[in-house]
Design a protein around this motif. Structure first.
Motif, short mmCIF file in Angstrom:
data_model
loop_
_atom_site.label_atom_id
_atom_site.label_comp_id
_atom_site.label_asym_id
_atom_site.label_seq_id
_atom_site.Cartn_x
_atom_site.Cartn_y
_atom_site.Cartn_z
N ARG A 95 8.38 -7.85 4.95
CA ARG A 95 9.09 -6.92 4.08
C ARG A 95 8.34 -5.60 4.09
NH1 ARG A 95 10.40 -9.62 -1.60
NH2 ARG A 95 11.44 -7.62 -1.82
N GLY A 96 9.07 -4.52 4.12
CA GLY A 96 8.44 -3.22 4.25
C GLY A 96 7.85 -2.70 2.95
N THR A 97 7.11 -1.63 3.11
CA THR A 97 6.57 -0.92 1.96
C THR A 97 6.95 0.55 2.08
OG1 THR A 97 4.53 -0.50 0.69
CG2 THR A 97 4.32 -0.53 3.08
N LEU A 98 7.39 1.14 1.00
CA LEU A 98 7.94 2.49 1.03
C LEU A 98 6.83 3.53 0.90
CD1 LEU A 98 10.33 4.49 0.99
CD2 LEU A 98 10.45 4.12 -1.49
N VAL A 99 6.84 4.48 1.80
CA VAL A 99 5.94 5.62 1.74
C VAL A 99 6.80 6.87 1.56
CG1 VAL A 99 4.31 7.05 3.05
CG2 VAL A 99 4.19 4.53 3.17
N THR A 100 6.51 7.62 0.53
CA THR A 100 7.23 8.85 0.26
C THR A 100 6.24 9.99 0.21
OG1 THR A 100 8.86 7.63 -1.07
CG2 THR A 100 8.81 10.02 -1.31
N VAL A 101 6.49 11.00 1.02
CA VAL A 101 5.61 12.16 1.09
C VAL A 101 6.38 13.38 0.62
CG1 VAL A 101 4.09 13.53 2.54
CG2 VAL A 101 4.46 11.11 3.07
N SER A 102 5.91 13.96 -0.45
CA SER A 102 6.58 15.13 -1.01
C SER A 102 5.95 16.41 -0.46
CB SER A 102 6.52 15.12 -2.52
OG SER A 102 5.17 15.21 -2.95
N SER A 103 6.75 17.44 -0.39
CA SER A 103 6.25 18.72 0.16
C SER A 103 5.66 19.61 -0.92
CB SER A 103 7.38 19.45 0.86
OG SER A 103 8.45 19.66 -0.03
N GLY A 115 0.78 -1.23 0.00
CA GLY A 115 0.00 0.00 0.00
C GLY A 115 0.81 1.28 0.00
N GLY A 116 2.13 1.15 0.05
CA GLY A 116 2.95 2.35 0.04
C GLY A 116 2.93 3.02 -1.32
N GLY A 117 3.47 4.21 -1.36
CA GLY A 117 3.53 4.95 -2.61
C GLY A 117 4.00 6.37 -2.40
N LEU A 118 3.88 7.16 -3.43
CA LEU A 118 4.29 8.56 -3.40
C LEU A 118 3.05 9.44 -3.32
CD1 LEU A 118 6.32 10.89 -3.78
CD2 LEU A 118 6.09 10.56 -6.25
N VAL A 119 2.99 10.26 -2.28
CA VAL A 119 1.87 11.18 -2.12
C VAL A 119 2.39 12.56 -1.77
CG1 VAL A 119 0.25 9.39 -1.39
CG2 VAL A 119 1.58 10.63 0.33
N GLN A 120 1.52 13.54 -1.87
CA GLN A 120 1.89 14.89 -1.47
C GLN A 120 1.50 15.12 -0.01
OE1 GLN A 120 0.06 17.57 -4.32
NE2 GLN A 120 1.86 17.43 -5.65
N ALA A 121 2.16 16.06 0.60
CA ALA A 121 1.85 16.41 1.98
C ALA A 121 0.36 16.73 2.12
CB ALA A 121 2.69 17.59 2.43
N GLY A 122 -0.23 16.23 3.19
CA GLY A 122 -1.64 16.45 3.44
C GLY A 122 -2.55 15.35 2.92
N GLU A 123 -2.02 14.50 2.06
CA GLU A 123 -2.82 13.42 1.51
C GLU A 123 -2.81 12.21 2.45
OE1 GLU A 123 -2.56 14.47 -3.24
OE2 GLU A 123 -1.36 12.81 -2.47
N SER A 124 -3.52 11.17 2.00
CA SER A 124 -3.69 9.97 2.83
C SER A 124 -3.21 8.73 2.09
CB SER A 124 -5.16 9.80 3.20
OG SER A 124 -5.63 10.88 3.96
N LEU A 125 -2.88 7.73 2.87
CA LEU A 125 -2.56 6.40 2.35
C LEU A 125 -3.06 5.37 3.35
CD1 LEU A 125 1.12 6.34 0.98
CD2 LEU A 125 -0.96 5.86 -0.32
N ARG A 126 -3.37 4.20 2.83
CA ARG A 126 -3.75 3.09 3.72
C ARG A 126 -2.82 1.92 3.45
NH1 ARG A 126 -8.83 -1.05 3.66
NH2 ARG A 126 -9.16 -1.23 5.92
N MET A 141 -3.29 6.33 7.21
CA MET A 141 -2.42 7.48 7.46
C MET A 141 -3.01 8.71 6.79
SD MET A 141 1.29 5.65 6.90
CE MET A 141 1.06 5.48 5.14
N ASN A 142 -3.40 9.66 7.60
CA ASN A 142 -3.97 10.91 7.09
C ASN A 142 -3.04 12.08 7.38
OD1 ASN A 142 -6.31 9.46 6.39
ND2 ASN A 142 -7.25 9.85 8.39
N SER A 143 -3.28 13.15 6.69
CA SER A 143 -2.48 14.37 6.88
C SER A 143 -0.99 14.07 6.87
CB SER A 143 -2.87 15.05 8.20
OG SER A 143 -4.24 15.35 8.22
N LEU A 144 -0.59 13.35 5.87
CA LEU A 144 0.81 12.93 5.80
C LEU A 144 1.76 14.11 5.66
CD1 LEU A 144 0.30 9.74 3.67
CD2 LEU A 144 1.51 9.81 5.85
N THR A 172 7.97 10.11 5.59
CA THR A 172 8.64 9.32 4.57
C THR A 172 9.51 8.26 5.22
OG1 THR A 172 8.63 11.10 2.95
CG2 THR A 172 10.32 9.40 2.71
N ALA A 173 9.27 7.01 4.86
CA ALA A 173 9.98 5.89 5.48
C ALA A 173 9.54 4.59 4.82
CB ALA A 173 9.69 5.82 6.97
N VAL A 174 10.28 3.55 5.12
CA VAL A 174 9.82 2.20 4.83
C VAL A 174 9.03 1.73 6.04
CG1 VAL A 174 10.46 -0.17 4.34
CG2 VAL A 174 11.77 1.72 3.32
#
Length: 122
Positions: A114-122, A6-17, A81-84, A89-91
């Protein structure tokens, strides 16, 4: 065996599950946890859930933004994960503890996926 997704690249303020699937018939016997490791930093705990899911402990850094849950019937654990923030940003790893200790120490968790990478861009 644990597998986070479920990880991925999102912008700040967005959500991921994030989701974590677990194999094994004794899933409900395990305390489950989410941990994360940011680049260049040590792994840290994010949240732990009791066997029933009724009790949780969150890291202060995610309290009020992240919500963990588990579905014992389907042997799944989730992390909403809300308001990222870029600092999130982490595995992200899910982990399982069969022990009796109810605390956030990594040493209590003997099974790791095994982890999943979450990247939050500003």
């Amino acid at each position: 065996q644990l597998q986070a997704s479920g990880g991925g690249l999102v912008q700040a303020g967005e959500s991921l599950r994030l989701s974590c699937s677990a194999s094994g018939r004794t899933f409900s016997n395990y305390i489950m946890g989410w941990f994360r490791q940011a680049p260049g930093k040590e792994r840290e705990f994010v949240v732990i859930l009791s066997r029933s899911g009724s009790s949780t402990i969150y890291a202060d850094s995610v309290k009020g933004r992240f919500t963990a849950s588990r579905d014992n019937a389907n042997t799944m654990v989730y992390l909403q994960m809300n308001s990222l923030k870029p600092g999130d940003t982490a595995v992200y790893y899910c982990a399982a503890s069969q022990g009796a200790m109810w605390n956030t120490a990594e040493s209590n968790f003997g099974s790791w996926g095994r982890g999943t990478l979450v990247t939050v861009s500003s």
